[in-house]
Motif scaffolding. Structure first.
Motif, PDB file in Angstrom:
ATOM      1  N   GLY A 155     -20.318 -74.260 -25.164  1.00  0.00           N
ATOM      2  CA  GLY A 155     -20.964 -75.090 -26.961  1.00  0.00           C
ATOM      3  C   GLY A 155     -21.608 -74.784 -27.791  1.00  0.00           C
ATOM      4  O   GLY A 155     -21.643 -75.691 -28.807  1.00  0.00           O
ATOM      5  N   ILE A 156     -22.978 -74.240 -26.965  1.00  0.00           N
ATOM      6  CA  ILE A 156     -24.786 -74.229 -28.368  1.00  0.00           C
ATOM      7  C   ILE A 156     -23.840 -73.857 -29.466  1.00  0.00           C
ATOM      8  O   ILE A 156     -24.002 -73.835 -30.310  1.00  0.00           O
ATOM      9  N   GLU A 194     -21.635 -75.334 -31.776  1.00  0.00           N
ATOM     10  CA  GLU A 194     -22.427 -76.318 -32.626  1.00  0.00           C
ATOM     11  C   GLU A 194     -23.237 -75.403 -33.558  1.00  0.00           C
ATOM     12  O   GLU A 194     -22.829 -75.628 -34.714  1.00  0.00           O
ATOM     13  N   ARG A 195     -23.766 -74.664 -33.273  1.00  0.00           N
ATOM     14  CA  ARG A 195     -24.936 -73.805 -34.204  1.00  0.00           C
ATOM     15  C   ARG A 195     -24.330 -72.851 -35.158  1.00  0.00           C
ATOM     16  O   ARG A 195     -24.563 -73.230 -36.193  1.00  0.00           O
ATOM     17  N   ASP A 197     -20.748 -73.432 -35.914  1.00  0.00           N
ATOM     18  CA  ASP A 197     -19.135 -74.554 -36.332  1.00  0.00           C
ATOM     19  C   ASP A 197     -17.978 -73.467 -36.514  1.00  0.00           C
ATOM     20  O   ASP A 197     -17.675 -72.772 -36.920  1.00  0.00           O
TER      21      ASP A 197
END
Length: 231
Positions: free
Chosen positions: A189-190, A193-194, A196
Protein backbone atom coordinates in the motif's frame (compact mmCIF):
# COMPACT_ATOMS: atom_id res chain seq x y z
CA UNK A 1 0.35 -42.71 40.46
CA UNK A 2 -0.22 -46.41 39.94
CA UNK A 3 -2.19 -48.21 37.24
CA UNK A 4 -2.83 -51.43 39.11
CA UNK A 5 -6.59 -51.60 38.49
CA UNK A 6 -9.39 -50.25 36.34
CA UNK A 7 -10.19 -47.48 38.80
CA UNK A 8 -6.63 -46.20 38.70
CA UNK A 9 -6.62 -46.36 34.92
CA UNK A 10 -9.80 -44.28 34.78
CA UNK A 11 -8.31 -41.81 37.25
CA UNK A 12 -5.18 -41.54 35.12
CA UNK A 13 -7.25 -41.07 31.95
CA UNK A 14 -9.29 -38.32 33.62
CA UNK A 15 -6.13 -36.62 34.84
CA UNK A 16 -4.49 -36.72 31.42
CA UNK A 17 -7.66 -35.43 29.74
CA UNK A 18 -7.66 -32.49 32.12
CA UNK A 19 -3.98 -31.85 31.46
CA UNK A 20 -4.55 -31.99 27.70
CA UNK A 21 -7.37 -29.47 27.89
CA UNK A 22 -5.20 -27.18 29.98
CA UNK A 23 -2.31 -27.40 27.54
CA UNK A 24 -4.50 -26.76 24.52
CA UNK A 25 -5.70 -23.54 26.16
CA UNK A 26 -2.17 -22.14 26.49
CA UNK A 27 -1.53 -19.19 24.16
CA UNK A 28 1.94 -19.95 22.77
CA UNK A 29 4.72 -22.50 22.51
CA UNK A 30 6.76 -21.26 25.48
CA UNK A 31 3.76 -21.18 27.80
CA UNK A 32 2.68 -24.62 26.60
CA UNK A 33 6.13 -26.03 27.37
CA UNK A 34 6.08 -24.50 30.85
CA UNK A 35 2.70 -26.13 31.45
CA UNK A 36 4.03 -29.47 30.20
CA UNK A 37 6.97 -29.61 32.61
CA UNK A 38 4.91 -28.36 35.56
CA UNK A 39 2.28 -31.02 34.91
CA UNK A 40 5.00 -33.66 34.59
CA UNK A 41 6.26 -32.83 38.08
CA UNK A 42 2.72 -32.85 39.44
CA UNK A 43 1.52 -36.09 37.85
CA UNK A 44 4.50 -38.42 37.33
CA UNK A 45 5.58 -40.19 40.51
CA UNK A 46 9.21 -39.71 41.46
CA UNK A 47 9.86 -36.75 39.15
CA UNK A 48 11.67 -33.93 40.95
CA UNK A 49 12.83 -31.95 37.91
CA UNK A 50 11.61 -31.76 34.34
CA UNK A 51 12.38 -30.05 31.07
CA UNK A 52 11.89 -30.34 27.34
CA UNK A 53 14.72 -30.82 24.86
CA UNK A 54 13.29 -29.14 21.79
CA UNK A 55 14.56 -29.95 18.29
CA UNK A 56 14.82 -26.86 16.10
CA UNK A 57 16.59 -26.76 12.72
CA UNK A 58 18.59 -29.86 13.56
CA UNK A 59 19.78 -28.55 16.93
CA UNK A 60 18.59 -29.36 20.45
CA UNK A 61 17.99 -26.80 23.17
CA UNK A 62 16.49 -26.98 26.64
CA UNK A 63 13.19 -25.17 27.11
CA UNK A 64 11.17 -24.39 30.25
CA UNK A 65 13.32 -26.27 32.79
CA UNK A 66 11.83 -26.48 36.27
CA UNK A 67 15.26 -25.93 37.85
CA UNK A 68 18.80 -25.03 36.89
CA UNK A 69 19.93 -28.64 37.37
CA UNK A 70 17.84 -29.55 34.30
CA UNK A 71 19.90 -27.19 32.15
CA UNK A 72 23.09 -28.62 33.60
CA UNK A 73 22.17 -32.28 32.97
CA UNK A 74 20.78 -31.53 29.52
CA UNK A 75 23.86 -29.55 28.50
CA UNK A 76 26.08 -32.43 29.58
CA UNK A 77 24.20 -34.65 27.14
CA UNK A 78 24.40 -32.13 24.31
CA UNK A 79 28.13 -31.55 24.85
CA UNK A 80 29.00 -35.23 25.24
CA UNK A 81 26.52 -36.31 22.56
CA UNK A 82 25.27 -39.12 24.72
CA UNK A 83 22.57 -39.69 27.30
CA UNK A 84 18.90 -40.62 27.53
CA UNK A 85 17.37 -37.50 25.98
CA UNK A 86 19.81 -37.52 23.05
CA UNK A 87 19.11 -41.20 22.46
CA UNK A 88 15.35 -40.81 22.92
CA UNK A 89 15.35 -38.29 20.06
CA UNK A 90 17.79 -40.18 17.84
CA UNK A 91 16.59 -43.74 18.48
CA UNK A 92 12.86 -42.99 18.84
CA UNK A 93 12.64 -44.78 22.17
CA UNK A 94 11.93 -44.17 25.84
CA UNK A 95 14.85 -44.47 28.23
CA UNK A 96 14.50 -45.22 31.94
CA UNK A 97 17.60 -45.31 34.12
CA UNK A 98 17.66 -46.14 37.83
CA UNK A 99 21.32 -45.45 38.62
CA UNK A 100 22.91 -43.42 35.84
CA UNK A 101 26.32 -43.43 37.49
CA UNK A 102 26.58 -47.18 36.80
CA UNK A 103 24.95 -47.09 33.36
CA UNK A 104 27.33 -48.68 30.81
CA UNK A 105 25.61 -47.09 27.80
CA UNK A 106 26.81 -43.59 28.73
CA UNK A 107 30.27 -43.93 30.24
CA UNK A 108 31.02 -40.21 30.11
CA UNK A 109 27.59 -38.76 30.82
CA UNK A 110 26.54 -41.20 33.59
CA UNK A 111 29.24 -40.38 36.15
CA UNK A 112 29.00 -36.67 35.31
CA UNK A 113 25.23 -36.66 35.97
CA UNK A 114 25.67 -38.60 39.22
CA UNK A 115 28.29 -36.11 40.35
CA UNK A 116 25.66 -33.38 39.89
CA UNK A 117 23.30 -35.31 42.19
CA UNK A 118 20.98 -36.82 39.55
CA UNK A 119 20.63 -40.61 39.60
CA UNK A 120 17.30 -41.58 38.01
CA UNK A 121 16.17 -40.39 34.58
CA UNK A 122 13.19 -40.86 32.29
CA UNK A 123 13.34 -39.49 28.74
CA UNK A 124 10.43 -39.74 26.33
CA UNK A 125 10.54 -38.92 22.66
CA UNK A 126 7.89 -36.28 21.93
CA UNK A 127 6.44 -36.97 18.50
CA UNK A 128 3.38 -36.93 16.28
CA UNK A 129 3.23 -39.38 13.33
CA UNK A 130 6.81 -39.45 12.03
CA UNK A 131 7.81 -35.98 13.26
CA UNK A 132 10.07 -35.78 16.32
CA UNK A 133 9.51 -32.61 18.35
CA UNK A 134 12.08 -33.36 21.03
CA UNK A 135 12.12 -35.16 24.35
CA UNK A 136 10.41 -34.79 27.71
CA UNK A 137 13.00 -35.38 30.42
CA UNK A 138 12.27 -36.25 34.05
CA UNK A 139 15.04 -36.33 36.65
CA UNK A 140 15.32 -37.47 40.26
CA UNK A 141 18.04 -37.37 42.89
CA UNK A 142 16.96 -40.80 44.17
CA UNK A 143 18.25 -44.11 42.84
CA UNK A 144 15.53 -46.21 41.18
CA UNK A 145 12.96 -43.43 41.49
CA UNK A 146 11.00 -44.65 38.45
CA UNK A 147 9.48 -48.10 37.90
CA UNK A 148 7.69 -49.68 34.94
CA UNK A 149 4.26 -48.45 36.01
CA UNK A 150 5.58 -44.91 36.36
CA UNK A 151 7.16 -45.17 32.93
CA UNK A 152 3.84 -46.31 31.46
CA UNK A 153 1.98 -43.43 33.11
CA UNK A 154 4.55 -40.98 31.79
CA UNK A 155 4.26 -42.41 28.28
CA UNK A 156 0.56 -41.56 28.23
CA UNK A 157 1.33 -38.09 29.53
CA UNK A 158 4.08 -37.52 26.96
CA UNK A 159 1.63 -38.44 24.19
CA UNK A 160 -0.82 -35.80 25.35
CA UNK A 161 2.01 -33.30 25.75
CA UNK A 162 3.27 -33.89 22.20
CA UNK A 163 -0.19 -33.31 20.73
CA UNK A 164 -0.58 -30.07 22.69
CA UNK A 165 2.92 -28.94 21.73
CA UNK A 166 2.49 -29.48 18.00
CA UNK A 167 -0.84 -27.67 18.19
CA UNK A 168 0.83 -24.69 19.86
CA UNK A 169 3.59 -24.69 17.24
CA UNK A 170 1.06 -24.67 14.43
CA UNK A 171 -0.85 -21.81 16.05
CA UNK A 172 2.39 -19.86 16.40
CA UNK A 173 3.33 -20.52 12.76
CA UNK A 174 -0.13 -19.46 11.63
CA UNK A 175 0.15 -16.27 13.65
CA UNK A 176 3.52 -15.48 12.07
CA UNK A 177 2.14 -16.19 8.59
CA UNK A 178 -0.82 -13.87 9.14
CA UNK A 179 1.44 -11.16 10.56
CA UNK A 180 3.81 -11.46 7.58
CA UNK A 181 0.92 -11.31 5.13
CA UNK A 182 -0.42 -8.17 6.80
CA UNK A 183 2.97 -6.43 6.82
CA UNK A 184 3.47 -7.23 3.13
CA UNK A 185 0.03 -5.82 2.32
CA UNK A 186 0.86 -2.63 4.24
CA UNK A 187 4.18 -2.27 2.42
CA UNK A 188 2.47 -2.72 -0.95
CA UNK A 189 0.00 0.00 0.00
CA UNK A 190 2.84 2.38 0.78
CA UNK A 191 4.51 1.68 -2.57
CA UNK A 192 1.22 2.01 -4.49
CA UNK A 193 0.56 5.42 -2.99
CA UNK A 194 4.13 6.66 -3.23
CA UNK A 195 4.74 5.56 -6.82
CA UNK A 196 1.16 5.62 -8.16
CA UNK A 197 1.32 1.96 -9.26
CA UNK A 198 -1.09 -0.93 -9.04
CA UNK A 199 -0.95 -3.87 -6.66
CA UNK A 200 1.05 -6.14 -9.00
CA UNK A 201 3.66 -3.48 -9.72
CA UNK A 202 4.04 -2.68 -6.02
CA UNK A 203 4.57 -6.37 -5.27
CA UNK A 204 7.26 -6.61 -7.97
CA UNK A 205 9.01 -3.59 -6.49
CA UNK A 206 8.94 -5.20 -3.07
CA UNK A 207 10.32 -8.48 -4.42
CA UNK A 208 13.12 -6.66 -6.24
CA UNK A 209 13.98 -4.70 -3.10
CA UNK A 210 14.11 -7.87 -0.98
CA UNK A 211 16.37 -9.60 -3.51
CA UNK A 212 18.66 -6.60 -3.79
CA UNK A 213 18.99 -6.34 -0.01
CA UNK A 214 19.22 -10.12 0.42
CA UNK A 215 16.25 -10.09 2.77
CA UNK A 216 13.17 -12.24 2.98
CA UNK A 217 10.08 -10.61 1.53
CA UNK A 218 8.42 -10.01 4.90
CA UNK A 219 11.68 -8.57 6.29
CA UNK A 220 11.93 -6.08 3.44
CA UNK A 221 8.27 -5.21 3.90
CA UNK A 222 8.74 -4.65 7.64
CA UNK A 223 11.77 -2.42 7.01
CA UNK A 224 9.76 -0.29 4.59
CA UNK A 225 6.82 0.04 6.98
CA UNK A 226 9.03 0.91 9.94
CA UNK A 227 11.10 3.42 7.96
CA UNK A 228 8.38 4.87 5.69
CA UNK A 229 8.74 8.36 7.15
CA UNK A 230 12.50 8.34 6.64
CA UNK A 231 12.46 7.06 3.06
Amino acid sequence: MSTTDGGSLRQLADTLSGVARTLQAEPDVETTLSAIVKAAIDYVDGAEHAGVSLVERGRIRTVAPTSEIVRTIDQLQYDLREGPCVDAIAEHQTYRVGDVGDEPRWRAFGPAAAEEGIHSLLSYRLFVTDRTLGALNLYSSRVDAFDQKTEDDGTLFATHAAIALVGAQREAQLGIAIENRDIISTAKGILMERHDVDDAAAFRMLVEASQSANLKLHQAARWLVENRRAT
